[in-house]
Design a protein around this motif. Structure first.
Motif, PDB file in Angstrom:
ATOM      1  N   SER A   1       0.825  -1.212   0.000  1.00 28.58           N
ATOM      2  CA  SER A   1       0.000   0.000   0.000  1.00 28.58           C
ATOM      3  C   SER A   1       0.858   1.260   0.000  1.00 28.58           C
ATOM      4  O   SER A   1       0.491   2.270  -0.594  1.00 28.58           O
ATOM      5  CB  SER A   1      -0.976  -0.001   1.173  1.00 28.58           C
ATOM      6  OG  SER A   1      -0.285   0.002   2.400  1.00 28.58           O
ATOM      7  N   ILE A   2       2.019   1.185   0.651  1.00 27.41           N
ATOM      8  CA  ILE A   2       2.921   2.334   0.655  1.00 27.41           C
ATOM      9  C   ILE A   2       3.513   2.532  -0.738  1.00 27.41           C
ATOM     10  O   ILE A   2       3.565   3.656  -1.249  1.00 27.41           O
ATOM     11  CB  ILE A   2       4.030   2.163   1.713  1.00 27.41           C
ATOM     12  CG1 ILE A   2       3.437   2.222   3.111  1.00 27.41           C
ATOM     13  CG2 ILE A   2       5.118   3.229   1.544  1.00 27.41           C
ATOM     14  CD1 ILE A   2       4.399   1.855   4.228  1.00 27.41           C
ATOM     15  N   LYS A   3       3.937   1.443  -1.388  1.00 26.54           N
ATOM     16  CA  LYS A   3       4.523   1.526  -2.732  1.00 26.54           C
ATOM     17  C   LYS A   3       3.578   2.176  -3.728  1.00 26.54           C
ATOM     18  O   LYS A   3       4.012   2.908  -4.612  1.00 26.54           O
ATOM     19  CB  LYS A   3       4.890   0.132  -3.251  1.00 26.54           C
ATOM     20  CG  LYS A   3       6.154  -0.429  -2.685  1.00 26.54           C
ATOM     21  CD  LYS A   3       6.411  -1.794  -3.328  1.00 26.54           C
ATOM     22  CE  LYS A   3       7.447  -2.568  -2.577  1.00 26.54           C
ATOM     23  NZ  LYS A   3       7.667  -3.905  -3.147  1.00 26.54           N
ATOM     24  N   LYS A   4       2.282   1.909  -3.587  1.00 26.64           N
ATOM     25  CA  LYS A   4       1.294   2.464  -4.519  1.00 26.64           C
ATOM     26  C   LYS A   4       1.226   3.988  -4.438  1.00 26.64           C
ATOM     27  O   LYS A   4       0.968   4.663  -5.427  1.00 26.64           O
ATOM     28  CB  LYS A   4      -0.086   1.886  -4.238  1.00 26.64           C
ATOM     29  CG  LYS A   4      -0.225   0.441  -4.645  1.00 26.64           C
ATOM     30  CD  LYS A   4      -1.607  -0.067  -4.307  1.00 26.64           C
ATOM     31  CE  LYS A   4      -1.716  -1.550  -4.592  1.00 26.64           C
ATOM     32  NZ  LYS A   4      -3.008  -2.103  -4.177  1.00 26.64           N
ATOM     33  N   LYS A   5       1.427   4.531  -3.250  1.00 28.63           N
ATOM     34  CA  LYS A   5       1.270   5.972  -3.056  1.00 28.63           C
ATOM     35  C   LYS A   5       2.594   6.730  -2.989  1.00 28.63           C
ATOM     36  O   LYS A   5       2.601   7.951  -3.060  1.00 28.63           O
ATOM     37  CB  LYS A   5       0.476   6.226  -1.771  1.00 28.63           C
ATOM     38  CG  LYS A   5      -0.959   5.739  -1.857  1.00 28.63           C
ATOM     39  CD  LYS A   5      -1.660   5.791  -0.531  1.00 28.63           C
ATOM     40  CE  LYS A   5      -2.036   7.175  -0.112  1.00 28.63           C
ATOM     41  NZ  LYS A   5      -2.836   7.192   1.132  1.00 28.63           N
ATOM     42  N   LEU A   6       3.701   6.007  -2.857  1.00 24.45           N
ATOM     43  CA  LEU A   6       5.012   6.643  -2.708  1.00 24.45           C
ATOM     44  C   LEU A   6       5.722   6.658  -4.052  1.00 24.45           C
ATOM     45  O   LEU A   6       5.873   5.631  -4.692  1.00 24.45           O
ATOM     46  CB  LEU A   6       5.841   5.876  -1.680  1.00 24.45           C
ATOM     47  CG  LEU A   6       7.226   6.424  -1.362  1.00 24.45           C
ATOM     48  CD1 LEU A   6       7.106   7.729  -0.593  1.00 24.45           C
ATOM     49  CD2 LEU A   6       8.003   5.414  -0.533  1.00 24.45           C
ATOM     50  N   LYS A   7       6.127   7.824  -4.474  1.00 24.22           N
ATOM     51  CA  LYS A   7       6.835   7.978  -5.744  1.00 24.22           C
ATOM     52  C   LYS A   7       8.169   8.659  -5.494  1.00 24.22           C
ATOM     53  O   LYS A   7       8.269   9.556  -4.668  1.00 24.22           O
ATOM     54  CB  LYS A   7       6.025   8.833  -6.733  1.00 24.22           C
ATOM     55  CG  LYS A   7       4.619   8.336  -6.975  1.00 24.22           C
ATOM     56  CD  LYS A   7       4.604   6.999  -7.679  1.00 24.22           C
ATOM     57  CE  LYS A   7       3.178   6.545  -7.921  1.00 24.22           C
ATOM     58  NZ  LYS A   7       2.954   5.166  -7.749  1.00 24.22           N
ATOM     59  N   PHE A   8       9.179   8.211  -6.229  1.00 18.46           N
ATOM     60  CA  PHE A   8      10.481   8.877  -6.160  1.00 18.46           C
ATOM     61  C   PHE A   8      10.595   9.795  -7.359  1.00 18.46           C
ATOM     62  O   PHE A   8      10.484   9.360  -8.493  1.00 18.46           O
ATOM     63  CB  PHE A   8      11.628   7.866  -6.145  1.00 18.46           C
ATOM     64  CG  PHE A   8      12.967   8.510  -5.971  1.00 18.46           C
ATOM     65  CD1 PHE A   8      13.363   8.973  -4.729  1.00 18.46           C
ATOM     66  CD2 PHE A   8      13.815   8.689  -7.046  1.00 18.46           C
ATOM     67  CE1 PHE A   8      14.588   9.589  -4.554  1.00 18.46           C
ATOM     68  CE2 PHE A   8      15.044   9.300  -6.879  1.00 18.46           C
ATOM     69  CZ  PHE A   8      15.428   9.749  -5.636  1.00 18.46           C
ATOM     70  N   ASP A   9      10.781  11.078  -7.114  1.00 18.97           N
ATOM     71  CA  ASP A   9      10.921  12.073  -8.180  1.00 18.97           C
ATOM     72  C   ASP A   9      12.404  12.259  -8.469  1.00 18.97           C
ATOM     73  O   ASP A   9      13.132  12.832  -7.658  1.00 18.97           O
ATOM     74  CB  ASP A   9      10.277  13.387  -7.745  1.00 18.97           C
ATOM     75  CG  ASP A   9      10.197  14.393  -8.871  1.00 18.97           C
ATOM     76  OD1 ASP A   9      11.191  14.536  -9.624  1.00 18.97           O
ATOM     77  OD2 ASP A   9       9.149  15.045  -8.991  1.00 18.97           O
ATOM     78  N   ASN A  10      12.845  11.756  -9.625  1.00 19.59           N
ATOM     79  CA  ASN A  10      14.268  11.834  -9.979  1.00 19.59           C
ATOM     80  C   ASN A  10      14.752  13.262 -10.147  1.00 19.59           C
ATOM     81  O   ASN A  10      15.884  13.579  -9.803  1.00 19.59           O
ATOM     82  CB  ASN A  10      14.544  11.041 -11.264  1.00 19.59           C
ATOM     83  CG  ASN A  10      14.597   9.557 -11.002  1.00 19.59           C
ATOM     84  OD1 ASN A  10      15.102   9.116  -9.970  1.00 19.59           O
ATOM     85  ND2 ASN A  10      14.056   8.784 -11.922  1.00 19.59           N
ATOM     86  N   SER A  11      13.905  14.136 -10.689  1.00 17.59           N
ATOM     87  CA  SER A  11      14.335  15.520 -10.912  1.00 17.59           C
ATOM     88  C   SER A  11      14.518  16.270  -9.595  1.00 17.59           C
ATOM     89  O   SER A  11      15.428  17.081  -9.454  1.00 17.59           O
ATOM     90  CB  SER A  11      13.344  16.255 -11.813  1.00 17.59           C
ATOM     91  OG  SER A  11      12.081  16.322 -11.192  1.00 17.59           O
ATOM     92  N   LEU A  12      13.667  15.997  -8.615  1.00 20.83           N
ATOM     93  CA  LEU A  12      13.767  16.656  -7.312  1.00 20.83           C
ATOM     94  C   LEU A  12      14.656  15.894  -6.340  1.00 20.83           C
ATOM     95  O   LEU A  12      15.056  16.420  -5.315  1.00 20.83           O
ATOM     96  CB  LEU A  12      12.377  16.812  -6.690  1.00 20.83           C
ATOM     97  CG  LEU A  12      11.380  17.684  -7.432  1.00 20.83           C
ATOM     98  CD1 LEU A  12      10.015  17.601  -6.768  1.00 20.83           C
ATOM     99  CD2 LEU A  12      11.863  19.113  -7.488  1.00 20.83           C
ATOM    100  N   LYS A  13      14.918  14.624  -6.632  1.00 22.96           N
ATOM    101  CA  LYS A  13      15.719  13.750  -5.757  1.00 22.96           C
ATOM    102  C   LYS A  13      15.076  13.625  -4.373  1.00 22.96           C
ATOM    103  O   LYS A  13      15.726  13.775  -3.349  1.00 22.96           O
ATOM    104  CB  LYS A  13      17.160  14.237  -5.624  1.00 22.96           C
ATOM    105  CG  LYS A  13      17.890  14.334  -6.944  1.00 22.96           C
ATOM    106  CD  LYS A  13      18.219  12.966  -7.467  1.00 22.96           C
ATOM    107  CE  LYS A  13      19.124  13.059  -8.678  1.00 22.96           C
ATOM    108  NZ  LYS A  13      18.641  12.362  -9.835  1.00 22.96           N
ATOM    109  N   MET A  14      13.762  13.376  -4.386  1.00 22.79           N
ATOM    110  CA  MET A  14      13.054  13.179  -3.129  1.00 22.79           C
ATOM    111  C   MET A  14      11.824  12.319  -3.347  1.00 22.79           C
ATOM    112  O   MET A  14      11.354  12.160  -4.466  1.00 22.79           O
ATOM    113  CB  MET A  14      12.684  14.499  -2.466  1.00 22.79           C
ATOM    114  CG  MET A  14      11.821  15.425  -3.265  1.00 22.79           C
ATOM    115  SD  MET A  14      11.410  16.980  -2.422  1.00 22.79           S
ATOM    116  CE  MET A  14      12.981  17.683  -2.068  1.00 22.79           C
ATOM    117  N   PHE A  15      11.361  11.716  -2.248  1.00 22.27           N
ATOM    118  CA  PHE A  15      10.138  10.939  -2.280  1.00 22.27           C
ATOM    119  C   PHE A  15       8.936  11.867  -2.188  1.00 22.27           C
ATOM    120  O   PHE A  15       8.963  12.867  -1.481  1.00 22.27           O
ATOM    121  CB  PHE A  15      10.074   9.969  -1.091  1.00 22.27           C
ATOM    122  CG  PHE A  15      10.964   8.778  -1.221  1.00 22.27           C
ATOM    123  CD1 PHE A  15      10.671   7.759  -2.104  1.00 22.27           C
ATOM    124  CD2 PHE A  15      12.104   8.667  -0.441  1.00 22.27           C
ATOM    125  CE1 PHE A  15      11.482   6.651  -2.210  1.00 22.27           C
ATOM    126  CE2 PHE A  15      12.924   7.563  -0.535  1.00 22.27           C
ATOM    127  CZ  PHE A  15      12.616   6.547  -1.424  1.00 22.27           C
TER     128      PHE A  15
END
Length: 109
Positions: free
Chosen positions: A19-33
């Motif tokens: 459930s966490i994986k579904k809502k958690l995204k890693f933004d490569n451009s911002l270098k943050m979750f």
């Protein structure tokens, strides 16, 4: 803030990874979750506090990304009571001071 680490030790993310994986995204451009919090009727309650703790525990388990900043995005949330507000402050303190990990709360875009 003695024993604040117990919040994180007692509320593991085990069993909640999917459930966490579904809502958690890693933004490569911002270098943050980026994690989007949603609440029924816009009320931020104790369940959301536990959700935040589990997300933090999950991100700390991901190899190589332990100190990556986390952005919690939410829209029009109101704290259920003062205890929930204080718990969020404690979590922020733990991340910023003890773990040296940045966290942000921003409006959902």
């Amino acid at each position: 803030m003695n024993n604040i680490h117990m919040l994180f030790e007692k509320n593991r993310c085990d069993g909640y990874e999917n459930s966490i994986k579904k809502k958690l995204k890693f933004d490569n451009s911002l270098k943050m979750f980026i994690y989007i919090l949603s609440a029924k009727n816009g009320i931020f309650c104790g369940d959301h506090v536990i959700e935040i703790i589990r997300v933090i525990n999950y991100t700390n388990k991901v190899n190589g990304l332990k100190n990556v900043p986390i952005v919690f995005r939410c829209r029009d949330l109101e704290f259920y009571d003062k205890l929930v507000y204080v718990m969020v402050e404690c979590i922020a303190y733990y991340l910023l001071i003890e773990k040296k990990q940045n966290c942000y709360v921003s409006p959902h875009s």
